[in-house]
Design a protein around this motif. Structure first.
Motif, PDB file in Angstrom:
ATOM      1  N   PHE A  16       0.831  -1.210   0.000  1.00  0.00           N
ATOM      2  CA  PHE A  16       0.000   0.000   0.000  1.00  0.00           C
ATOM      3  C   PHE A  16       0.865   1.260   0.000  1.00  0.00           C
ATOM      4  N   ASP A  17       1.802   1.345   0.939  1.00  0.00           N
ATOM      5  CA  ASP A  17       2.669   2.524   0.990  1.00  0.00           C
ATOM      6  C   ASP A  17       3.577   2.608  -0.227  1.00  0.00           C
ATOM      7  N   ILE A  18       3.942   1.460  -0.784  1.00  0.00           N
ATOM      8  CA  ILE A  18       4.786   1.442  -1.981  1.00  0.00           C
ATOM      9  C   ILE A  18       4.051   2.109  -3.141  1.00  0.00           C
ATOM     10  N   ASP A  19       2.788   1.749  -3.317  1.00  0.00           N
ATOM     11  CA  ASP A  19       1.997   2.336  -4.405  1.00  0.00           C
ATOM     12  C   ASP A  19       1.776   3.835  -4.188  1.00  0.00           C
ATOM     13  N   LEU A  20       1.534   4.222  -2.930  1.00  0.00           N
ATOM     14  CA  LEU A  20       1.377   5.656  -2.630  1.00  0.00           C
ATOM     15  C   LEU A  20       2.667   6.417  -2.947  1.00  0.00           C
ATOM     16  N   ALA A  21       3.797   5.856  -2.543  1.00  0.00           N
ATOM     17  CA  ALA A  21       5.085   6.526  -2.752  1.00  0.00           C
ATOM     18  C   ALA A  21       5.408   6.641  -4.240  1.00  0.00           C
ATOM     19  N   LYS A  22       5.111   5.611  -5.007  1.00  0.00           N
ATOM     20  CA  LYS A  22       5.361   5.648  -6.455  1.00  0.00           C
ATOM     21  C   LYS A  22       4.548   6.758  -7.111  1.00  0.00           C
ATOM     22  N   GLU A  23       3.277   6.871  -6.717  1.00  0.00           N
ATOM     23  CA  GLU A  23       2.409   7.897  -7.293  1.00  0.00           C
ATOM     24  C   GLU A  23       2.869   9.294  -6.880  1.00  0.00           C
ATOM     25  N   ALA A  24       3.254   9.447  -5.618  1.00  0.00           N
ATOM     26  CA  ALA A  24       3.730  10.751  -5.142  1.00  0.00           C
ATOM     27  C   ALA A  24       5.010  11.154  -5.871  1.00  0.00           C
ATOM     28  N   ALA A  25       5.929  10.209  -6.036  1.00  0.00           N
ATOM     29  CA  ALA A  25       7.185  10.497  -6.731  1.00  0.00           C
ATOM     30  C   ALA A  25       6.922  10.922  -8.175  1.00  0.00           C
ATOM     31  N   LYS A  26       5.993  10.230  -8.827  1.00  0.00           N
ATOM     32  CA  LYS A  26       5.656  10.577 -10.212  1.00  0.00           C
ATOM     33  C   LYS A  26       5.136  12.005 -10.297  1.00  0.00           C
ATOM     34  N   ARG A  27       4.328  12.405  -9.341  1.00  0.00           N
ATOM     35  CA  ARG A  27       3.780  13.762  -9.349  1.00  0.00           C
ATOM     36  C   ARG A  27       4.839  14.802  -8.994  1.00  0.00           C
ATOM     37  N   LEU A  28       5.874  14.380  -8.308  1.00  0.00           N
ATOM     38  CA  LEU A  28       6.985  15.286  -8.005  1.00  0.00           C
ATOM     39  C   LEU A  28       7.983  15.350  -9.159  1.00  0.00           C
ATOM     40  N   GLY A  29       7.797  14.472 -10.131  1.00  0.00           N
ATOM     41  CA  GLY A  29       8.681  14.467 -11.297  1.00  0.00           C
ATOM     42  C   GLY A  29       9.970  13.690 -11.102  1.00  0.00           C
ATOM     43  N   VAL A  30       9.955  12.720 -10.171  1.00  0.00           N
ATOM     44  CA  VAL A  30      11.146  11.904  -9.916  1.00  0.00           C
ATOM     45  C   VAL A  30      10.747  10.430  -9.846  1.00  0.00           C
ATOM     46  N   GLU A  31      11.751   9.565  -9.783  1.00  0.00           N
ATOM     47  CA  GLU A  31      11.517   8.133  -9.603  1.00  0.00           C
ATOM     48  C   GLU A  31      11.492   7.808  -8.108  1.00  0.00           C
ATOM     49  N   ALA A  32      10.803   6.731  -7.749  1.00  0.00           N
ATOM     50  CA  ALA A  32      10.840   6.226  -6.379  1.00  0.00           C
ATOM     51  C   ALA A  32      11.781   5.032  -6.327  1.00  0.00           C
ATOM     52  N   GLU A  33      12.770   5.109  -5.442  1.00  0.00           N
ATOM     53  CA  GLU A  33      13.699   3.989  -5.241  1.00  0.00           C
ATOM     54  C   GLU A  33      13.487   3.468  -3.829  1.00  0.00           C
ATOM     55  N   PHE A  34      13.344   2.156  -3.693  1.00  0.00           N
ATOM     56  CA  PHE A  34      13.023   1.569  -2.389  1.00  0.00           C
ATOM     57  C   PHE A  34      14.241   0.847  -1.812  1.00  0.00           C
ATOM     58  N   LYS A  35      14.535   1.176  -0.542  1.00  0.00           N
ATOM     59  CA  LYS A  35      15.708   0.604   0.107  1.00  0.00           C
ATOM     60  C   LYS A  35      15.297  -0.006   1.439  1.00  0.00           C
ATOM     61  N   ALA A  36      15.491  -1.323   1.560  1.00  0.00           N
ATOM     62  CA  ALA A  36      15.192  -2.004   2.817  1.00  0.00           C
ATOM     63  C   ALA A  36      16.260  -1.657   3.845  1.00  0.00           C
ATOM     64  N   VAL A  37      15.814  -1.266   5.043  1.00  0.00           N
ATOM     65  CA  VAL A  37      16.734  -0.902   6.121  1.00  0.00           C
ATOM     66  C   VAL A  37      16.296  -1.590   7.410  1.00  0.00           C
ATOM     67  N   ASP A  38      17.216  -1.669   8.351  1.00  0.00           N
ATOM     68  CA  ASP A  38      16.899  -2.195   9.679  1.00  0.00           C
ATOM     69  C   ASP A  38      15.953  -1.218  10.359  1.00  0.00           C
ATOM     70  N   TRP A  39      14.747  -1.672  10.692  1.00  0.00           N
ATOM     71  CA  TRP A  39      13.733  -0.750  11.223  1.00  0.00           C
ATOM     72  C   TRP A  39      14.176  -0.104  12.528  1.00  0.00           C
ATOM     73  N   ASP A  40      14.930  -0.822  13.330  1.00  0.00           N
ATOM     74  CA  ASP A  40      15.379  -0.260  14.598  1.00  0.00           C
ATOM     75  C   ASP A  40      16.313   0.926  14.384  1.00  0.00           C
ATOM     76  N   GLY A  41      16.939   1.011  13.189  1.00  0.00           N
ATOM     77  CA  GLY A  41      17.839   2.119  12.895  1.00  0.00           C
ATOM     78  C   GLY A  41      17.355   3.007  11.772  1.00  0.00           C
ATOM     79  N   VAL A  42      16.042   2.942  11.458  1.00  0.00           N
ATOM     80  CA  VAL A  42      15.525   3.656  10.287  1.00  0.00           C
ATOM     81  C   VAL A  42      15.617   5.175  10.448  1.00  0.00           C
ATOM     82  N   ILE A  43      15.440   5.689  11.655  1.00  0.00           N
ATOM     83  CA  ILE A  43      15.545   7.135  11.883  1.00  0.00           C
ATOM     84  C   ILE A  43      16.963   7.614  11.584  1.00  0.00           C
ATOM     85  N   LEU A  44      17.947   6.854  12.034  1.00  0.00           N
ATOM     86  CA  LEU A  44      19.345   7.196  11.772  1.00  0.00           C
ATOM     87  C   LEU A  44      19.635   7.160  10.270  1.00  0.00           C
ATOM     88  N   SER A  45      19.063   6.186   9.562  1.00  0.00           N
ATOM     89  CA  SER A  45      19.259   6.095   8.109  1.00  0.00           C
ATOM     90  C   SER A  45      18.732   7.336   7.405  1.00  0.00           C
TER      91      SER A  45
END
Length: 265
Positions: A62-91
């Protein structure tokens, strides 16, 4: 005396330049994304239905599809990067990713470190048990082993009720909700606290196996996490999110994943 005045003038100049550069960096956050040509989205890739890998190993949700659509409207591509959730804020803070878009709960603690988009979903921290469990409410969690995802907002939600938490036999932390629910299924934990939206999705995949208690650990809202001070980017993101909700695109995405429109209006 002249040397002191020159030194003071130099310090003032350095301070002015620092403040100006900070302002420019904040003002140019949207420009930086556009020049880069992509918006890097950090996520836990085992968090269905928000973001996870399908049988082909592709990141979907669900969030992936939302992010792809938002990126398209911003005129950029959406790139998805899996991260350790416990350190996601630091990332996010160190620039590895541009946004956290993966069922991220807006909490006071997180707001001290990062900024958020407008909230787009309501949620609660639910208690999931096996269908035939004798656990009926929070008081029945006493002397039980409870599962929870490390670094999730479920942790702070449970910690906000210290008397209930103190009654647990153990609060066992997992790297993701999938592992926690696997242990619930096999009886290694007796309940799991997790996002209602995620729990509902898991239950739909295994009908008749789990149930959700009426009691929960509080209501909350999801937002997109952005770096603190990235105001121009955050405002542009809010604008496209509003457009997606108003023109029905976000509702279509919601219906695809949940069978109904659950977005905040």
């Amino acid at each position: 005396m002249m040397k002191n005045n020159l030194f003071k003038s130099f310090l003032v100049l350095v301070l002015v330049l620092f403040l100006c550069s900070s302002t420019v960096m904040a003002a140019d956050s949207l420009v930086e994304i556009k020049e880069k040509g992509k918006m890097v989205v950090g996520l836990d890739d085992s968090f269905p239905p928000m973001g996870f890998r399908n049988d082909d190993g592709e990141i979907v949700g669900f969030d992936i599809d939302l992010a792809k659509e938002a990126a398209k409207r911003l005129g950029v591509e959406a790139e998805f990067k899996a991260v350790d959730w416990d350190g996601v804020i630091l990332s996010l803070k160190n620039g590895m990713i541009d946004v956290i878009w993966n069922g991220l709960t807006i909490t006071p603690a997180r707001e001290k470190s990062i900024d958020f988009s407008q909230p787009y979903l309501e949620n609660s921290q639910s208690i999931v048990v096996q269908k035939n469990s004798e656990i009926k409410n929070k008081s029945h969690l006493a002397a039980k082993v409870i599962g929870i995802q490390l670094g999730s907002s479920a942790v702070s939600a449970v910690e906000s009720e210290p008397e209930v938490m103190a009654s647990f036999k153990e609060l066992r932390k997992f790297s993701n909700n999938t592992e926690a629910l696997m242990d619930l299924r096999t009886g290694r934990v007796e309940a799991v606290v997790l996002d209602k939206i995620v729990g509902r999705y898991y239950m739909s995949k295994r009908p008749g196996q789990f149930r959700v208690l009426k009691d929960n650990f509080g209501a909350e809202k999801y937002g997109v996490g952005v770096r603190a001070g990235a105001d121009s980017f955050r405002k542009a993101l809010n604008k496209v999110l509003t457009e997606m909700i108003e023109d029905g695109t976000a509702a279509q995405i919601s219906e695809k994943w949940f069978g109904e429109d659950i977005l905040l209006k």
